[in-house]
Write an enzyme that holds these catalytic residues in place. Sequence first.
Site, short mmCIF file in Angstrom:
data_model
loop_
_atom_site.label_atom_id
_atom_site.label_comp_id
_atom_site.label_asym_id
_atom_site.label_seq_id
_atom_site.Cartn_x
_atom_site.Cartn_y
_atom_site.Cartn_z
N PRO A 1 0.82 -1.22 0.00
CA PRO A 1 0.00 0.00 0.00
C PRO A 1 0.85 1.26 0.00
O PRO A 1 1.78 1.41 0.80
CB PRO A 1 -0.81 -0.14 1.29
CG PRO A 1 -1.00 -1.62 1.42
CD PRO A 1 0.30 -2.22 0.93
N CYS A 2 0.53 2.17 -0.93
CA CYS A 2 1.40 3.30 -1.21
C CYS A 2 0.99 4.59 -0.49
O CYS A 2 1.70 5.58 -0.57
CB CYS A 2 1.44 3.57 -2.72
SG CYS A 2 -0.18 4.00 -3.42
N GLN A 3 -0.15 4.59 0.21
CA GLN A 3 -0.61 5.84 0.84
C GLN A 3 0.43 6.47 1.77
O GLN A 3 0.51 7.70 1.86
CB GLN A 3 -1.92 5.60 1.60
CG GLN A 3 -3.11 5.30 0.71
CD GLN A 3 -3.25 3.82 0.40
OE1 GLN A 3 -2.33 3.04 0.63
NE2 GLN A 3 -4.40 3.42 -0.11
#
Length: 388
Positions: free
Chosen positions: A79-81
Amino acid sequence: MSSIELFAGAGGLAMGMARAGFQHSAVVEWDDDACQTIRENRTHYDSHGEDFVLFEGDARQFDLTPYAGRVEVISGGPPCQPFSLGGKHRGNLDERDMFPTAVQAVHKTMPRAFIFENVKGLLRQSFASYFEYTYLQLSHPEVVKRQGESWEEHLARLEGLHTSGKQPTYNVVFRLLNAADYGVPQKRERVFLVGFRSDLGIEWSFPEPTHSDVELLRAKWVTGEYWERHRIAKKNRPAIPERMRNRIKRLATEEREVTNRLPWMTVRDAISDLPDPEKPSLFTIPNHVFTPGARIYKGHTGSPYDEPSKTLKAGAHGVPGGENMLVRDDGSVRYFTVREAARLQTFPDEYIFHGAWGETMRQLGNAVPVKLAEVVANSVAKVLHEVN
């Protein structure tokens, strides 16, 4: 060759892996709608007609023990958030940071190679130390963090080991790739980290780009081939942008450099054969439904027809912003349909997305373009076959 896909999302990277010949032993994803999308399209992940385990849940809870020493490649997009330019930039302080889980998966299974993808924000100066930490963990996954040890202390220990002359367990390289350079009709920059187990003695480098912005400029403004292909008469073609005039003049007069690169793909290339979703049609195309409410505001101006699209984004709480809008020839805007967005991410038309419009656009905004995934995966598969 067997593989495990972590943080699968809508399945772009997983599909690219399957197209490159990898057979998924397991696909791991926590989001219910994304899992439903994968279930409804699972034949796209079965490169050899075999089944795979779809684990719907937290990747930290997935039991990797049965796969230890039995998997060729682990891939995924943590997950890149935590690192996204559109997020809160909390990095390793963000509970959504799944790079530690990716490292643990490599440590537990010891695959021959791994492929991980993330947003370009991971390379920002503010995350430099943490990126180095991730890089060194992937190079030495067996050097686990001790109880009570901070990540900075662990980093220092890894740095000492890495500079001691000891061969890393994995030889890791990374590069920022622009999907448009590989035939994706979207300007989408992503960091890829690729590692090979050092005992294999593999020499590998990232695939060279196949497409070029220069060739698109040439096709539009020097030869006119682009407009002719789309049957756009001269009187209906836009004028050369003022800021581009000098560059176009040089392209027209300089001797052409010989390359094998093709023009960048544009939004028009990707979606012009689809019917206008606002008009009645005799054909029903899955996921091709008009959604009202698009508007231009500061920083959100949409994607022109005759360029690769801007980077599709998931948006806050699944609601996409101006990057997910099309700018029509008359300057008005509308949202891309899910099918159009899927084409911009190079998913096949028979791939059906599950969930409400905002949810499906979130899946697409987080996805790896299938074509880019396939290019990288093919390159990795080639060298792994050579050392079999």
